[in-house]
Design a protein around this motif. Structure first.
Motif, PDB file in Angstrom:
ATOM      1  N   MET A   1      26.994  15.447  17.484  1.00  0.00           N
ATOM      2  CA  MET A   1      26.292  16.695  17.805  1.00  0.00           C
ATOM      3  C   MET A   1      25.064  16.828  16.929  1.00  0.00           C
ATOM      4  O   MET A   1      25.118  16.606  15.719  1.00  0.00           O
ATOM      5  N   GLY A   2      23.918  17.187  17.534  1.00  0.00           N
ATOM      6  CA  GLY A   2      22.667  17.286  16.782  1.00  0.00           C
ATOM      7  C   GLY A   2      22.638  18.491  15.860  1.00  0.00           C
ATOM      8  O   GLY A   2      23.277  19.502  16.129  1.00  0.00           O
ATOM      9  N   LYS A   3      21.897  18.361  14.784  1.00  0.00           N
ATOM     10  CA  LYS A   3      21.699  19.487  13.864  1.00  0.00           C
ATOM     11  C   LYS A   3      20.253  19.936  13.969  1.00  0.00           C
ATOM     12  O   LYS A   3      19.330  19.113  13.909  1.00  0.00           O
ATOM     13  N   ILE A   4      20.063  21.251  14.117  1.00  0.00           N
ATOM     14  CA  ILE A   4      18.709  21.809  14.229  1.00  0.00           C
ATOM     15  C   ILE A   4      18.310  22.396  12.877  1.00  0.00           C
ATOM     16  O   ILE A   4      19.008  23.267  12.345  1.00  0.00           O
ATOM     17  N   ILE A   5      17.210  21.898  12.329  1.00  0.00           N
ATOM     18  CA  ILE A   5      16.715  22.358  11.024  1.00  0.00           C
ATOM     19  C   ILE A   5      15.318  22.943  11.195  1.00  0.00           C
ATOM     20  O   ILE A   5      14.396  22.253  11.639  1.00  0.00           O
ATOM     21  N   ALA A   6      15.159  24.215  10.845  1.00  0.00           N
ATOM     22  CA  ALA A   6      13.833  24.853  10.864  1.00  0.00           C
ATOM     23  C   ALA A   6      13.183  24.664   9.499  1.00  0.00           C
ATOM     24  O   ALA A   6      13.847  24.772   8.469  1.00  0.00           O
ATOM     25  N   ILE A   7      11.884  24.359   9.499  1.00  0.00           N
ATOM     26  CA  ILE A   7      11.115  24.279   8.248  1.00  0.00           C
ATOM     27  C   ILE A   7      10.267  25.543   8.206  1.00  0.00           C
ATOM     28  O   ILE A   7       9.317  25.688   8.976  1.00  0.00           O
ATOM     29  N   ALA A   8      10.623  26.486   7.327  1.00  0.00           N
ATOM     30  CA  ALA A   8      10.016  27.820   7.404  1.00  0.00           C
ATOM     31  C   ALA A   8       9.588  28.368   6.045  1.00  0.00           C
ATOM     32  O   ALA A   8      10.262  28.173   5.041  1.00  0.00           O
ATOM     33  N   ASN A   9       8.451  29.040   6.066  1.00  0.00           N
ATOM     34  CA  ASN A   9       7.954  29.850   4.955  1.00  0.00           C
ATOM     35  C   ASN A   9       6.726  30.573   5.507  1.00  0.00           C
ATOM     36  O   ASN A   9       5.841  29.929   6.061  1.00  0.00           O
ATOM     37  N   LYS A 109      16.652  28.842  21.568  1.00  0.00           N
ATOM     38  CA  LYS A 109      18.072  28.457  21.464  1.00  0.00           C
ATOM     39  C   LYS A 109      18.620  28.055  22.835  1.00  0.00           C
ATOM     40  O   LYS A 109      19.283  27.024  22.977  1.00  0.00           O
ATOM     41  N   GLN A 110      18.316  28.872  23.856  1.00  0.00           N
ATOM     42  CA  GLN A 110      18.799  28.580  25.209  1.00  0.00           C
ATOM     43  C   GLN A 110      18.226  27.261  25.715  1.00  0.00           C
ATOM     44  O   GLN A 110      18.944  26.441  26.300  1.00  0.00           O
ATOM     45  N   ALA A 111      16.927  27.048  25.479  1.00  0.00           N
ATOM     46  CA  ALA A 111      16.281  25.819  25.951  1.00  0.00           C
ATOM     47  C   ALA A 111      16.862  24.582  25.266  1.00  0.00           C
ATOM     48  O   ALA A 111      17.138  23.567  25.914  1.00  0.00           O
ATOM     49  N   LEU A 112      17.067  24.674  23.957  1.00  0.00           N
ATOM     50  CA  LEU A 112      17.526  23.501  23.207  1.00  0.00           C
ATOM     51  C   LEU A 112      18.995  23.169  23.459  1.00  0.00           C
ATOM     52  O   LEU A 112      19.416  22.030  23.219  1.00  0.00           O
ATOM     53  N   SER A 113      19.747  24.148  23.938  1.00  0.00           N
ATOM     54  CA  SER A 113      21.173  23.882  24.205  1.00  0.00           C
ATOM     55  C   SER A 113      21.329  22.755  25.231  1.00  0.00           C
ATOM     56  O   SER A 113      22.337  22.049  25.247  1.00  0.00           O
ATOM     57  N   GLU A 114      20.315  22.565  26.078  1.00  0.00           N
ATOM     58  CA  GLU A 114      20.364  21.515  27.114  1.00  0.00           C
ATOM     59  C   GLU A 114      20.198  20.111  26.544  1.00  0.00           C
ATOM     60  O   GLU A 114      20.641  19.137  27.146  1.00  0.00           O
ATOM     61  N   ILE A 115      19.527  19.999  25.382  1.00  0.00           N
ATOM     62  CA  ILE A 115      19.212  18.649  24.869  1.00  0.00           C
ATOM     63  C   ILE A 115      19.729  18.389  23.445  1.00  0.00           C
ATOM     64  O   ILE A 115      19.555  17.297  22.912  1.00  0.00           O
ATOM     65  N   LYS A 116      20.366  19.382  22.848  1.00  0.00           N
ATOM     66  CA  LYS A 116      20.796  19.264  21.448  1.00  0.00           C
ATOM     67  C   LYS A 116      21.662  18.027  21.204  1.00  0.00           C
ATOM     68  O   LYS A 116      21.538  17.356  20.178  1.00  0.00           O
ATOM     69  N   GLU A 117      22.534  17.735  22.146  1.00  0.00           N
ATOM     70  CA  GLU A 117      23.474  16.613  21.975  1.00  0.00           C
ATOM     71  C   GLU A 117      22.784  15.249  21.988  1.00  0.00           C
ATOM     72  O   GLU A 117      23.385  14.257  21.585  1.00  0.00           O
ATOM     73  N   GLU A 118      21.551  15.195  22.471  1.00  0.00           N
ATOM     74  CA  GLU A 118      20.879  13.896  22.613  1.00  0.00           C
ATOM     75  C   GLU A 118      20.253  13.384  21.317  1.00  0.00           C
ATOM     76  O   GLU A 118      19.815  12.245  21.249  1.00  0.00           O
ATOM     77  N   TYR A 119      20.196  14.240  20.286  1.00  0.00           N
ATOM     78  CA  TYR A 119      19.529  13.868  19.029  1.00  0.00           C
ATOM     79  C   TYR A 119      20.460  14.084  17.840  1.00  0.00           C
ATOM     80  O   TYR A 119      21.343  14.938  17.870  1.00  0.00           O
ATOM     81  N   ASP A 120      20.234  13.289  16.796  1.00  0.00           N
ATOM     82  CA  ASP A 120      20.981  13.497  15.545  1.00  0.00           C
ATOM     83  C   ASP A 120      20.422  14.709  14.802  1.00  0.00           C
ATOM     84  O   ASP A 120      21.176  15.503  14.238  1.00  0.00           O
ATOM     85  N   THR A 139      16.759  31.601  14.979  1.00  0.00           N
ATOM     86  CA  THR A 139      17.911  31.912  15.839  1.00  0.00           C
ATOM     87  C   THR A 139      18.483  30.633  16.455  1.00  0.00           C
ATOM     88  O   THR A 139      19.700  30.518  16.639  1.00  0.00           O
ATOM     89  N   ALA A 140      17.614  29.670  16.740  1.00  0.00           N
ATOM     90  CA  ALA A 140      18.059  28.400  17.338  1.00  0.00           C
ATOM     91  C   ALA A 140      18.632  27.431  16.305  1.00  0.00           C
ATOM     92  O   ALA A 140      19.435  26.559  16.644  1.00  0.00           O
ATOM     93  N   ALA A 141      18.227  27.584  15.040  1.00  0.00           N
ATOM     94  CA  ALA A 141      18.536  26.578  14.012  1.00  0.00           C
ATOM     95  C   ALA A 141      19.962  26.694  13.467  1.00  0.00           C
ATOM     96  O   ALA A 141      20.566  27.769  13.466  1.00  0.00           O
ATOM     97  N   ASP A 142      20.454  25.554  12.992  1.00  0.00           N
ATOM     98  CA  ASP A 142      21.711  25.541  12.232  1.00  0.00           C
ATOM     99  C   ASP A 142      21.429  25.813  10.757  1.00  0.00           C
ATOM    100  O   ASP A 142      22.264  26.359  10.046  1.00  0.00           O
ATOM    101  N   SER A 143      20.244  25.392  10.309  1.00  0.00           N
ATOM    102  CA  SER A 143      19.889  25.597   8.900  1.00  0.00           C
ATOM    103  C   SER A 143      18.372  25.650   8.748  1.00  0.00           C
ATOM    104  O   SER A 143      17.632  25.331   9.682  1.00  0.00           O
ATOM    105  N   VAL A 144      17.936  26.061   7.548  1.00  0.00           N
ATOM    106  CA  VAL A 144      16.504  26.174   7.280  1.00  0.00           C
ATOM    107  C   VAL A 144      16.165  25.512   5.947  1.00  0.00           C
ATOM    108  O   VAL A 144      16.881  25.669   4.970  1.00  0.00           O
ATOM    109  N   VAL A 145      15.088  24.733   5.966  1.00  0.00           N
ATOM    110  CA  VAL A 145      14.509  24.175   4.738  1.00  0.00           C
ATOM    111  C   VAL A 145      13.299  25.043   4.389  1.00  0.00           C
ATOM    112  O   VAL A 145      12.446  25.298   5.238  1.00  0.00           O
ATOM    113  N   ILE A 146      13.239  25.493   3.127  1.00  0.00           N
ATOM    114  CA  ILE A 146      12.136  26.358   2.684  1.00  0.00           C
ATOM    115  C   ILE A 146      11.274  25.597   1.673  1.00  0.00           C
ATOM    116  O   ILE A 146      11.688  25.402   0.534  1.00  0.00           O
ATOM    117  N   PRO A 147      10.077  25.134   2.090  1.00  0.00           N
ATOM    118  CA  PRO A 147       9.186  24.465   1.130  1.00  0.00           C
ATOM    119  C   PRO A 147       8.558  25.497   0.182  1.00  0.00           C
ATOM    120  O   PRO A 147       8.140  26.572   0.619  1.00  0.00           O
TER     121      PRO A 147
END
Length: 256
Positions: A1-9, A109-120, A139-147
């Motif tokens: 299952m893919g993990k979604i990481i947002a890079i945010a600041n 989040k809704q859009a990515l639910s269709e393709i999330k499984e295709e990526y690590d 809202t779509a991410a599993d986690s966030v990296v904060i630079p």
């Protein structure tokens, strides 16, 4: 299952796009299948990987509008194992267009639910704001990296971002985790850089990545050639830093 990481600041110039491009490339080199999403109207993540943003017809705007399926917007990049959903300047209008829509925070989040499984890993390069685009990413991410830039105003605005993350956890995405705080643009010769590192590590302890991204001229040059730092100069400090970061993230997620 893919993990979604947002890079945010919400602060600009802290290394969000540099981190998004080069973390994606480093994960790709380490044999992970990666999708990078450019969610910034400036489209620097797209141009930084060699995409002509003027010619983008289907990208982040269309998938947020749900006028196209995500797989229709995915394009290959010069980085091995890395694909991209590009942005175009028209993305600047999305906040106004989504404002009256029901479930507007859940469009990505809704859009990515269709393709999330295709990526690590799916990496989202967020805009330097706390608007609807960034809210969709969180809202779509599993986690966030904060630079966090190793500069005088490094911690300015961090409290506001952490409060935004808390409210997203409370209202939209209870499972959103902070992947880590990433210190960027570090110069060991500068006393100020060292003070910022000490301050951030003291306050946030285990939330801070062990890897620190050092100031490196090659990191600044690579996007103008449409390449990640690993393609541009694999022997540079910048390449080593981002490979270390990718390994740290892979290791952390393999033990969860």
């Amino acid at each position: 299952m893919g993990k979604i990481i947002a890079i945010a600041n919400q602060k600009g110039g802290v290394g969000k796009t540099t981190t998004s491009i080069n973390l994606a490339a480093a994960l790709g080199v380490l044999e992970k299948k990666v999708l990078l999403i450019d969610a910034d109207p400036q489209a620097n993540a797209s141009s930084g990987l060699g995409i002509d943003v003027e010619s983008v017809e289907i990208g982040t705007y269309q998938i947020l509008e749900h006028s196209n399926k995500p797989e229709e917007s995915v394009v290959p990049t010069s980085a091995p194992n890395v694909w991209l959903i590009p942005a175009h300047i028209d993305l600047v209008a999305i906040e106004i267009e989504l404002v009256d829509k029901e479930n507007r925070e859940y469009m990505l989040k809704q859009a990515l639910s269709e393709i999330k499984e295709e990526y690590d890993y799916i990496i989202i390069d967020c805009a330097p704001s706390l608007g609807l685009l960034t809210l969709n990413a969180l809202t779509a991410a599993d986690s966030v990296v904060i630079p966090i830039q190793c500069e005088y105003f490094a911690l300015e605005g961090l409290g506001k971002l952490l409060n935004t993350i808390k409210s997203v956890q409370k209202i939209h995405n209870a499972s959103l985790d902070i992947e880590g705080l990433l210190l960027t643009m570090y110069d060991s010769r500068l006393r100020l850089s060292n003070q910022v590192v000490e301050e951030v590590q003291k306050h946030f302890n285990n939330m801070v990545f062990s890897t620190i991204i050092q100031r490196n001229i090659k990191l600044s040059e690579a996007p103008s050639f449409g390449e990640s730092i690993i393609n541009y100069d694999a022997t540079s400090k910048g390449a080593t830093n981002y490979l270390n970061l990718a390994e740290e993230i892979i290791k952390k997620n393999s033990t969860i």
